[in-house]
Design a protein around this motif. Sequence first.
Motif, PDB file in Angstrom:
ATOM      1  N   ASP A 152      17.413   6.990  37.712  1.00 19.57           N
ATOM      2  CA  ASP A 152      17.803   8.076  38.621  1.00 19.57           C
ATOM      3  C   ASP A 152      18.774   9.032  37.944  1.00 19.57           C
ATOM      4  OD1 ASP A 152      16.224   6.921  40.550  1.00 19.57           O
ATOM      5  OD2 ASP A 152      17.890   6.007  41.655  1.00 19.57           O
ATOM      6  N   GLY A 153      19.714   8.475  37.181  1.00 17.88           N
ATOM      7  CA  GLY A 153      20.698   9.321  36.505  1.00 17.88           C
ATOM      8  C   GLY A 153      20.070  10.232  35.469  1.00 17.88           C
ATOM      9  N   VAL A 154      19.109   9.707  34.723  1.00 21.65           N
ATOM     10  CA  VAL A 154      18.446  10.520  33.701  1.00 21.65           C
ATOM     11  C   VAL A 154      17.622  11.627  34.349  1.00 21.65           C
ATOM     12  CG1 VAL A 154      16.683  10.492  31.887  1.00 21.65           C
ATOM     13  CG2 VAL A 154      18.455   8.723  31.934  1.00 21.65           C
ATOM     14  N   VAL A 155      16.926  11.296  35.431  1.00 18.21           N
ATOM     15  CA  VAL A 155      16.141  12.313  36.139  1.00 18.21           C
ATOM     16  C   VAL A 155      17.052  13.426  36.648  1.00 18.21           C
ATOM     17  CG1 VAL A 155      14.738  12.769  38.193  1.00 18.21           C
ATOM     18  CG2 VAL A 155      14.260  10.765  36.782  1.00 18.21           C
ATOM     19  N   GLU A 156      18.158  13.050  37.283  1.00 21.99           N
ATOM     20  CA  GLU A 156      19.085  14.046  37.811  1.00 21.99           C
ATOM     21  C   GLU A 156      19.704  14.880  36.686  1.00 21.99           C
ATOM     22  OE1 GLU A 156      21.857  11.830  40.101  1.00 21.99           O
ATOM     23  OE2 GLU A 156      20.384  11.291  41.651  1.00 21.99           O
ATOM     24  N   LEU A 157      20.012  14.242  35.560  1.00 23.82           N
ATOM     25  CA  LEU A 157      20.583  14.968  34.433  1.00 23.82           C
ATOM     26  C   LEU A 157      19.573  15.955  33.859  1.00 23.82           C
ATOM     27  CD1 LEU A 157      23.080  15.234  32.615  1.00 23.82           C
ATOM     28  CD2 LEU A 157      22.073  13.483  31.130  1.00 23.82           C
ATOM     29  N   PRO A 185       8.640   9.743  31.553  1.00 24.65           N
ATOM     30  CA  PRO A 185       9.435   8.514  31.477  1.00 24.65           C
ATOM     31  C   PRO A 185      10.842   8.811  30.956  1.00 24.65           C
ATOM     32  CG  PRO A 185       7.267   8.200  30.496  1.00 24.65           C
ATOM     33  CD  PRO A 185       7.427   9.666  30.725  1.00 24.65           C
ATOM     34  N   VAL A 186      11.731   7.859  31.138  1.00 29.07           N
ATOM     35  CA  VAL A 186      13.128   8.031  30.754  1.00 29.07           C
ATOM     36  C   VAL A 186      13.296   8.449  29.290  1.00 29.07           C
ATOM     37  CG1 VAL A 186      15.298   6.773  30.374  1.00 29.07           C
ATOM     38  CG2 VAL A 186      14.107   6.587  32.567  1.00 29.07           C
ATOM     39  N   PRO A 187      12.646   7.792  28.322  1.00 33.63           N
ATOM     40  CA  PRO A 187      12.869   8.195  26.927  1.00 33.63           C
ATOM     41  C   PRO A 187      12.492   9.650  26.664  1.00 33.63           C
ATOM     42  CG  PRO A 187      11.852   6.030  27.010  1.00 33.63           C
ATOM     43  CD  PRO A 187      11.802   6.569  28.403  1.00 33.63           C
ATOM     44  N   GLN A 188      11.374  10.117  27.256  1.00 32.56           N
ATOM     45  CA  GLN A 188      10.979  11.505  27.048  1.00 32.56           C
ATOM     46  C   GLN A 188      11.965  12.468  27.692  1.00 32.56           C
ATOM     47  OE1 GLN A 188       8.823   9.035  27.451  1.00 32.56           O
ATOM     48  NE2 GLN A 188       6.739   9.609  26.874  1.00 32.56           N
ATOM     49  N   ARG A 189      12.485  12.100  28.855  1.00 32.71           N
ATOM     50  CA  ARG A 189      13.477  12.970  29.499  1.00 32.71           C
ATOM     51  C   ARG A 189      14.757  13.046  28.657  1.00 32.71           C
ATOM     52  NH1 ARG A 189      12.772  14.585  34.882  1.00 32.71           N
ATOM     53  NH2 ARG A 189      11.058  13.590  36.033  1.00 32.71           N
ATOM     54  N   LEU A 190      15.205  11.902  28.131  1.00 35.38           N
ATOM     55  CA  LEU A 190      16.391  11.902  27.291  1.00 35.38           C
ATOM     56  C   LEU A 190      16.186  12.756  26.046  1.00 35.38           C
ATOM     57  CD1 LEU A 190      17.441   8.154  27.513  1.00 35.38           C
ATOM     58  CD2 LEU A 190      18.754  10.105  28.370  1.00 35.38           C
ATOM     59  N   GLU A 230      17.107  17.360  35.405  1.00 33.09           N
ATOM     60  CA  GLU A 230      16.930  18.457  36.360  1.00 33.09           C
ATOM     61  C   GLU A 230      18.135  19.394  36.364  1.00 33.09           C
ATOM     62  OE1 GLU A 230      16.121  16.529  40.051  1.00 33.09           O
ATOM     63  OE2 GLU A 230      13.994  16.174  39.579  1.00 33.09           O
ATOM     64  N   ALA A 231      19.342  18.832  36.255  1.00 30.76           N
ATOM     65  CA  ALA A 231      20.541  19.666  36.249  1.00 30.76           C
ATOM     66  C   ALA A 231      20.578  20.577  35.026  1.00 30.76           C
ATOM     67  CB  ALA A 231      21.791  18.783  36.279  1.00 30.76           C
ATOM     68  N   VAL A 232      20.207  20.044  33.883  1.00 27.65           N
ATOM     69  CA  VAL A 232      20.192  20.848  32.656  1.00 27.65           C
ATOM     70  C   VAL A 232      19.163  21.973  32.768  1.00 27.65           C
ATOM     71  CG1 VAL A 232      19.594  20.799  30.202  1.00 27.65           C
ATOM     72  CG2 VAL A 232      21.081  19.032  31.158  1.00 27.65           C
ATOM     73  N   HIS A 233      17.968  21.644  33.231  1.00 32.37           N
ATOM     74  CA  HIS A 233      16.939  22.673  33.364  1.00 32.37           C
ATOM     75  C   HIS A 233      17.353  23.737  34.378  1.00 32.37           C
ATOM     76  CE1 HIS A 233      14.355  20.086  30.988  1.00 32.37           C
ATOM     77  NE2 HIS A 233      13.424  21.014  31.000  1.00 32.37           N
ATOM     78  N   ASP A 234      17.972  23.316  35.471  1.00 33.64           N
ATOM     79  CA  ASP A 234      18.380  24.271  36.495  1.00 33.64           C
ATOM     80  C   ASP A 234      19.466  25.204  35.954  1.00 33.64           C
ATOM     81  OD1 ASP A 234      18.517  25.187  39.375  1.00 33.64           O
ATOM     82  OD2 ASP A 234      20.567  24.474  39.117  1.00 33.64           O
ATOM     83  N   LYS A 235      20.465  24.669  35.292  1.00 38.16           N
ATOM     84  CA  LYS A 235      21.567  25.492  34.775  1.00 38.16           C
ATOM     85  C   LYS A 235      21.076  26.456  33.705  1.00 38.16           C
ATOM     86  CE  LYS A 235      25.909  26.694  34.430  1.00 38.16           C
ATOM     87  NZ  LYS A 235      26.612  27.362  35.529  1.00 38.16           N
ATOM     88  N   LEU A 236      20.109  26.036  32.926  1.00 36.87           N
ATOM     89  CA  LEU A 236      19.594  26.894  31.848  1.00 36.87           C
ATOM     90  C   LEU A 236      18.485  27.824  32.325  1.00 36.87           C
ATOM     91  CD1 LEU A 236      19.494  24.357  28.856  1.00 36.87           C
ATOM     92  CD2 LEU A 236      21.305  25.989  29.467  1.00 36.87           C
ATOM     93  N   GLY A 237      18.160  27.746  33.618  1.00 34.96           N
ATOM     94  CA  GLY A 237      17.138  28.620  34.172  1.00 34.96           C
ATOM     95  C   GLY A 237      15.736  28.313  33.682  1.00 34.96           C
ATOM     96  N   LEU A 238      15.448  27.044  33.455  1.00 36.64           N
ATOM     97  CA  LEU A 238      14.151  26.638  32.899  1.00 36.64           C
ATOM     98  C   LEU A 238      13.193  26.121  33.955  1.00 36.64           C
ATOM     99  CD1 LEU A 238      15.446  24.800  29.709  1.00 36.64           C
ATOM    100  CD2 LEU A 238      14.595  27.147  29.896  1.00 36.64           C
ATOM    101  N   GLY A 239      13.593  26.166  35.228  1.00 34.15           N
ATOM    102  CA  GLY A 239      12.731  25.648  36.275  1.00 34.15           C
ATOM    103  C   GLY A 239      12.794  24.134  36.349  1.00 34.15           C
ATOM    104  N   ARG A 240      11.959  23.585  37.201  1.00 36.25           N
ATOM    105  CA  ARG A 240      11.956  22.132  37.393  1.00 36.25           C
ATOM    106  C   ARG A 240      11.236  21.460  36.223  1.00 36.25           C
ATOM    107  NH1 ARG A 240      13.141  19.171  41.785  1.00 36.25           N
ATOM    108  NH2 ARG A 240      12.301  17.062  41.930  1.00 36.25           N
ATOM    109  N   PRO A 241      11.857  20.437  35.605  1.00 41.47           N
ATOM    110  CA  PRO A 241      11.212  19.781  34.459  1.00 41.47           C
ATOM    111  C   PRO A 241      10.007  18.953  34.885  1.00 41.47           C
ATOM    112  CG  PRO A 241      13.205  18.607  35.077  1.00 41.47           C
ATOM    113  CD  PRO A 241      13.169  19.851  35.914  1.00 41.47           C
ATOM    114  N   ARG A 242       9.074  18.780  33.954  1.00 34.71           N
ATOM    115  CA  ARG A 242       7.893  17.964  34.228  1.00 34.71           C
ATOM    116  C   ARG A 242       8.289  16.498  34.368  1.00 34.71           C
ATOM    117  NH1 ARG A 242       6.592  20.733  29.772  1.00 34.71           N
ATOM    118  NH2 ARG A 242       6.579  18.812  28.546  1.00 34.71           N
ATOM    119  N   HIS A 243       7.533  15.774  35.184  1.00 35.48           N
ATOM    120  CA  HIS A 243       7.747  14.333  35.300  1.00 35.48           C
ATOM    121  C   HIS A 243       7.490  13.685  33.939  1.00 35.48           C
ATOM    122  CE1 HIS A 243       8.290  14.050  39.641  1.00 35.48           C
ATOM    123  NE2 HIS A 243       7.343  14.977  39.766  1.00 35.48           N
TER     124      HIS A 243
END
Length: 268
Positions: free
Chosen positions: A100-105, A122-127, A107-120
């Motif tokens: 949950d923390g990685v997903v929220e992180l 797994p955790v390693p790819q999101r990191l 999304e927060a990074v993409h939102d602040k940088l104006g990149l829209g909602r990130p694609r779904h």
Amino acid sequence: MAAVPTSDTDRQVRDAALWIEALLKQFPELLTELAPGRRGRPAAGGPAHRPPASPEAAERLRAERREALLMEQRHGLAVPGYSAAPLRLHVSDAIRDITDGVVELDEAVHDKLGLGRPRHAPVPQRLARVAGLLDRVAGHPALAAHVRDEARRMARRCARVLGQAESMVRVRGRCPWCDSVSLRAFPARRAVLCVNPACRCDDAECGCGTDPAYRHVWHEADWAELAGASGADRAEIDASMDESAGETTGESVGNSASESMSGAAGAV
């Protein structure tokens, strides 16, 4: 226009990158800890059958197996089918929290940088995706601090569940800031830290003035300067970064101690 990163922000981004790297290494190990190995065949002379479990215990075991299988499938560890391994609940809780923390992180990074909602993903790819955006994160000091703090928190929780202990090696010389004999090399991080909780410097932008958990850190590019200022030997620092150095000196730091000494904006 994005704010010009301060030196403190640069440190936060660098530390965030190393915490993310640590989490990328630890998270797969956490997944393997989710369920213990299946029991082997009974030993010779042992009981051939177990006594029947109570209906309540049997239902609890079935529920644990279902949840273990679901978690394994969700993280790509099992194909659909029956699993006999009971769930290790404290590991499952940590996996949920970190996921949950990685997903929220992300999304927060993409939102602040104006990149829209990130694609779904797994955790390693999101990191890895967040790590790839750190250069842009550096233009947003508050976001950089948030990424560093969250990556640090999740990596620590992962390490606690895995029961890891971190090697450290005493470095001769005195800390240039607090003049104590508190310099330690952490081979896994390739960094030298001052582990004195009271260490403070005269840099108004340094995190030690506002963050009680901050520890001064010197990365490889800083070791020559550190040696000159502290009286340490640069060759000795290099040698201490051998992964086996902590074993030869007999020094290691457990999870609770490592958090108190290395949980910082500067500590990685």
